[in-house]
Enzyme design. Sequence first.
Site, PDB file in Angstrom:
ATOM      1  CB  CYS A   9      -0.935   0.015   1.203  1.00 44.28           C
ATOM      2  SG  CYS A   9      -2.106  -1.332   1.138  1.00 44.28           S
ATOM      3  CG  HIS A  11      -3.434   3.432   1.498  1.00 48.35           C
ATOM      4  ND1 HIS A  11      -3.672   3.038   0.204  1.00 48.35           N
ATOM      5  CD2 HIS A  11      -3.627   2.329   2.267  1.00 48.35           C
ATOM      6  CE1 HIS A  11      -3.995   1.756   0.189  1.00 48.35           C
ATOM      7  NE2 HIS A  11      -3.982   1.297   1.425  1.00 48.35           N
ATOM      8  CG  ASN A  62      -6.990  -0.843   0.037  1.00 50.97           C
ATOM      9  OD1 ASN A  62      -6.103  -0.537  -0.764  1.00 50.97           O
ATOM     10  ND2 ASN A  62      -6.739  -1.155   1.294  1.00 50.97           N
TER      11      ASN A  62
END
Length: 332
Positions: free
Chosen positions: A114, A259, A289
């Site tokens: 990520c 994020h 995501n």
Amino acid sequence: MPSSIILGTGRAVPERVVTNDELSKTMDTSDEWIRARTGIERRHWIAPGDRGVRLAKQASEAALEMAGLPAGAIDAIVYATSTPDHYAPGNGVFLQRELDVGGTIPAIDIRMQCAGFVYALSVADAYIRAGLFRRLLVVGQEIQSTRMQLSTEGRNTAVIFADGAGAVVVGATDDSTRGIRGFDLHSQGSNAEKLWAEGPSSMVRLESWPEQLAEGKFWLSMDGREVFRHAVVRMPESVRAVLAGAGESLADVSLLIAHQANLRIAEAIQKELQLRDDQTYNNIQRYGNTTAATIPIALDECVRAGRVKAGDLVVFTAFGSGFVWGSVAMRW
Ligand code: UT7
């Protein structure tokens, strides 16, 4: 010493939209639960046979077009993904082949999950400051949908993760009032198994991969509560650190893109940093995501909507599997 500025942005997601209701047909979940716990309303997943490099190419071409540059003007590619199309080589060389770059420019692969895009930017920035390259393409791209368990057992990852790509063209400038001001980068391997895919693994001979698969070791597995608990502490801590290092303050931040892991995490970061709504941006509702792609996808939306102007203080922060986390601050 030159500094690095973003000259163009682009994004691409697969055409296929997957709604929460569609997921609730194969697992015990509901639109209500997913919206309340994650903020996600829908996401994009690839169709069978589609590939990450196709999305990266589309995002890169859009970024190059915005920058007003041909692919041949790029000196190097830095490509972040933890889900490459192939075991080897990495996606970078496939993108180098498929864009009309001309020549044999280097294509560097970064993992970092990520936080991949923030780390990829740090590599591009280091090359620029060292004087090695002047224009780089930086990509964050991920295909998560093919490795998630679409059943109740896998629901804590299946409802969150998704596919997509974002790209930016980074260029060198001698204008000292603009550009990247600094990074704050960390990792903590003691938490590696809190969010991981154990296989496929080079520790295991290929013939035994079916056994690993049967044991469920290929699925992405996550201790959601633990990841959440660390994410809401580490990202604000890192934003504060990167701003302090750059001699900038939270009050001056024009745009923070965190994020997009879970809307509750993004809201907790905003609250902890006492930022106004107009200082942050979230789009997880529409994309889920997308790991290394969340920040460049969100950035592209902001840039195309006119939310970023020259001189603005822009900050990105990310946290994920590893654990790895980090932030970057720049004057646009
Ligand atoms: O990209 C960076 C890394 N990833 C993240 O940052 C994600 C971090 N974690 C999270 O976003 C959240 O932990 C999740 C969204 C994964 C889970 O939300 P939560 O509020 O932490 O739920 P929980 O794991 O504490 O589970 C609460 C309940 C449990 O049931 P019981 O034990 O209370 O009966 C779960 O079994 O919700 C259940 N549950 C679900 N129910 C319906 C877990 N997943 C689901 C689901 N649908 N998809």
